[in-house]
Write a protein that holds these residues in place. Structure first.
Motif, short mmCIF file in Angstrom:
data_model
loop_
_atom_site.label_atom_id
_atom_site.label_comp_id
_atom_site.label_asym_id
_atom_site.label_seq_id
_atom_site.Cartn_x
_atom_site.Cartn_y
_atom_site.Cartn_z
N LEU A 188 0.84 -1.20 0.00
CA LEU A 188 0.00 0.00 0.00
C LEU A 188 0.87 1.25 0.00
N ASP A 189 1.96 1.21 0.76
CA ASP A 189 2.86 2.36 0.82
C ASP A 189 3.51 2.60 -0.55
N ASN A 190 3.93 1.52 -1.20
CA ASN A 190 4.51 1.66 -2.55
C ASN A 190 3.48 2.20 -3.55
N PHE A 191 2.22 1.73 -3.40
CA PHE A 191 1.17 2.20 -4.30
C PHE A 191 0.93 3.69 -4.13
N VAL A 192 0.95 4.14 -2.86
CA VAL A 192 0.74 5.58 -2.61
C VAL A 192 1.87 6.39 -3.22
N VAL A 213 -0.92 5.48 6.64
CA VAL A 213 -0.20 4.23 6.32
C VAL A 213 0.86 3.96 7.38
N ARG A 214 1.61 5.00 7.83
CA ARG A 214 2.63 4.79 8.86
C ARG A 214 2.01 4.33 10.17
N ILE A 257 0.26 -2.55 13.22
CA ILE A 257 0.41 -3.97 12.85
C ILE A 257 1.70 -4.54 13.44
N ASN A 258 2.79 -3.75 13.44
CA ASN A 258 4.04 -4.22 14.04
C ASN A 258 3.88 -4.47 15.54
N THR A 259 3.12 -3.57 16.20
CA THR A 259 2.85 -3.76 17.63
C THR A 259 2.05 -5.03 17.87
N ILE A 260 1.03 -5.25 17.03
CA ILE A 260 0.21 -6.48 17.16
C ILE A 260 1.09 -7.71 16.99
N HIS A 261 1.98 -7.69 16.00
CA HIS A 261 2.84 -8.84 15.76
C HIS A 261 3.82 -9.06 16.93
#
Length: 603
Positions: A374-378, A397-398, A404-408
């Protein structure tokens, strides 16, 4: 008209009353017959009651004497067994004392001799020292046997045998101390038997028995080596054969090292005398009274009732003890059932959580890739949106990527906790194998230290190792034992790191790891000069899920799992010594010979 004389005589005979003298004589005779019969019956009943009471008292006296002599003999054997163990323990202290000060051995001997008046000598004879100047011929033979056969050997020393008042009997024993198969030295001990017998007799029964000690039953005419007189014996020189024929005697065999002695316990006259004088006097009175049968019957009933009450009280006490044991057993079974249920519940919860947790971790990884795309698409379509919209989209996006990193990250932490819960609830031990325990320790010292350095590059600690080279390979479950070492070392390093962080003085973190062979066990000590453990946390330290670390740093299962591995699986012990803000030392004791169990009890 006149009556005939014959008619007058017959009429007189018909009207004459019975002769009072004859009636009284008959009544007196029957009274005497009744008195004699009642006297005979009363005498028979009295003799019967007396004989039964005498029998009951004799059996009771004999039973109490047998219990008293058995108790004395059992205590005597225990004293001798403990004395041999004390000599062996003292010898191992001498053997293992590396600095040569022998302080621990000297203190051990001093404590034993102070606490046991019958011990007259405990001394260490090194391997090459000649002790013959202080030994008589029998002691020399016993010493030679101990060092040549490498077996415990004993000798007898009798002094002033012809004077019972001053007679003494000493038992001298030599215990060889080996290092594997090599002789290191010999522990010599000497016991005063007279003091030992006096200390073994129950308080209050010192005059209840005489004790005779003979060399053996082969020579029945032999005189006693020693006699303890609770009451002066009528016959001073009594043979074993004559003594065994005496009433109220108990013959027992005493083994001490390679000696076999025969001991005869004889009840004294004052202990066995009967106290039925009052009953005999009352029996004489019963011979001249008509109530002897009833009185004797009542007395017999009372005696039987009292005897029954005594038996009833004994049975009640036995039942109370049995009830207490059943209650204790029930509580233990309930506790074990609760522990087993807790282990099963922990495993069940862990398995139930693990499945959705795997989905969270897996989808979080996929989401990380999607956010990158998604970041690359933006970035590739930045010309379509204006500057403000583009900044908002990039910020979103950030933020999404950070979430998501926190969830992981939290998912991985939860997965680690689940793995520990599953390990804690495991019901079967791992594979036993001969392991170089020092190599395993070195490996996990380095592993734990570099793990701390990876988290904190400034972390540094002085690590000191003192390994006993006499112990190398022992049978353990290496995978489980390494888990114990890792938990304890991590705790030690984290404790010194925390103290270094808050300390304002010139504090030097220090961790000491020592191993020591203590007979059949290996002792491992892991000591740090960190934060220590507070008084309120000492009783909770091995409780599952209890931790003093900040949230997210520890799960509270490490020490509980370590305790389970050491105590339940390896049959050892895990204890600790600590002082808050000064030090903490965990002490692992495991047997050198593996005690393999089929099942591990979860706590």
């Amino acid at each position: 008209m006149c009556a005939s004389p014959a008619n007058d005589l017959g009429a007189a005979n018909k009207k004459r009353p019975p002769n009072p003298a004859i009636k009284d004589k008959v009544s007196f005779t029957f009274s005497w017959i009744a008195i004699v019969i009642r006297g005979i019956v009363g005498t028979i009943v009295s003799l019967f009651v007396y004989s039964q009471a005498l029998r009951i008292e004799s059996e009771d006296t004999l039973g109490r004497f047998l219990m008293l002599s058995s108790s004395e003999h059992t205590l005597l054997k225990k004293h001798l067994q403990y004395f041999l163990k004390d000599l062996e323990s003292t010898g191992y202290l001498y053997k293992t004392d590396s600095n040569g000060s022998k302080k621990e051995a000297f203190q051990f001997i001093e404590d034993r001799m102070r606490g046991n008046a019958f011990i007259e000598l405990m001394r260490w004879i090194p391997k090459n020292k000649n002790p013959y100047n202080n030994l008589d011929s029998m002691e020399s033979q016993a010493y030679e046997k101990a060092i040549s056969a490498k077996e415990v050997s004993a000798a007898i020393k009798v002094t002033d045998q012809n004077s019972p008042a001053s007679q003494t009997l000493h038992l001298i024993v030599f215990v060889p101390i080996l290092n594997k198969s090599d002789l290191v030295g010999v522990m010599q001990g000497m016991i005063d038997v007279s003091v030992l017998i006096k200390s073994s007799i129950l308080a209050g029964y010192e005059s209840a028995m005489n004790v005779f000690i003979y060399r053996g039953v082969k020579d029945l005419d032999s005189k006693p080596l020693y006699r303890y007189e609770g009451e002066p014996a009528a016959v001073k020189e009594i043979s074993l054969e004559n003594l065994l024929n005496e009433p109220y005697t108990e013959h027992k065999r005493l083994s001490f090292a390679d000696l076999k002695l025969d001991m005869v316990y004889q009840a004294t006259a004052s202990y066995t005398e009967h106290t039925w004088q009052a009953f005999i006097a009352s029996s004489i009175g019963f011979l001249i009274t008509s109530v002897i049968v009833v009185t004797a019957w009542i007395l017999l009933k009372i005696e039987k009732r009292q005897f029954t009450n005594v038996l009833h009280e004994e049975h009640v006490q036995e039942m109370e003890v049995a009830i207490d044991q059943l209650e204790t057993t029930k509580n233990r079974l309930v506790a074990q059932e609760n522990l087993a249920s807790l282990g099963g519940l922990t495993a069940g919860i862990a398995h139930e959580i693990k499945n959705p947790l795997n989905f969270i971790n897996n989808f979080s990884l996929l989401s990380v890739d999607l956010v990158k795309r998604l970041d690359n698409f933006v970035l590739n379509n930045s010309k379509v949106l204006n500057q403000e919209e583009m900044e908002d989209l990039k910020e979103s996006v950030r933020t999404l990527q950070e979430n998501i990193n926190t969830i992981h990250e939290q998912g991985k932490r939860a997965d680690t906790t689940i793995q520990r819960m599953l390990a804690h609830s495991r019901g079967k031990p791992g594979d036993w194998a001969s392991t170089d325990i020092h190599k395993l320790l070195n490996e996990y010292i380095n592993f734990s230290f570099h793990g701390m350095r990876a988290k904190n590059s400034n972390f540094n600690v002085k690590i000191e190792k003192e390994f006993d080279e006499n112990v190398k390979n022992i049978e353990v479950v290496a995978s489980d034992m390494s888990r114990v070492f890792l938990n304890l070392l991590n705790n030690a390093f984290q404790s010194v790191e925390e103290k270094k962080r808050i300390s304002k003085e010139n504090y030097v973190p220090h961790v000491l790891i020592r191993t020591h062979n203590i007979g059949n066990y290996l002792r491992i000590r892991i000591k740090d000069n960190g934060m220590g453990i507070s008084e309120e946390n000492k009783t909770k330290i091995f409780t599952p899920f209890f931790t003093t670390k900040p949230p997210g740093v520890g799960t509270g299962l490490g020490l509980s799992l370590s305790y389970n591995i050491i105590v339940r699986e390896h049959g050892g012990s895990l204890t600790f010594d600590t002082k808050e803000n000064e030090f903490c030392e965990f002490i692992i004791t495991i047997p050198l010979k593996a005690k393999k169990e089929k099942e591990v009890v979860v706590t």
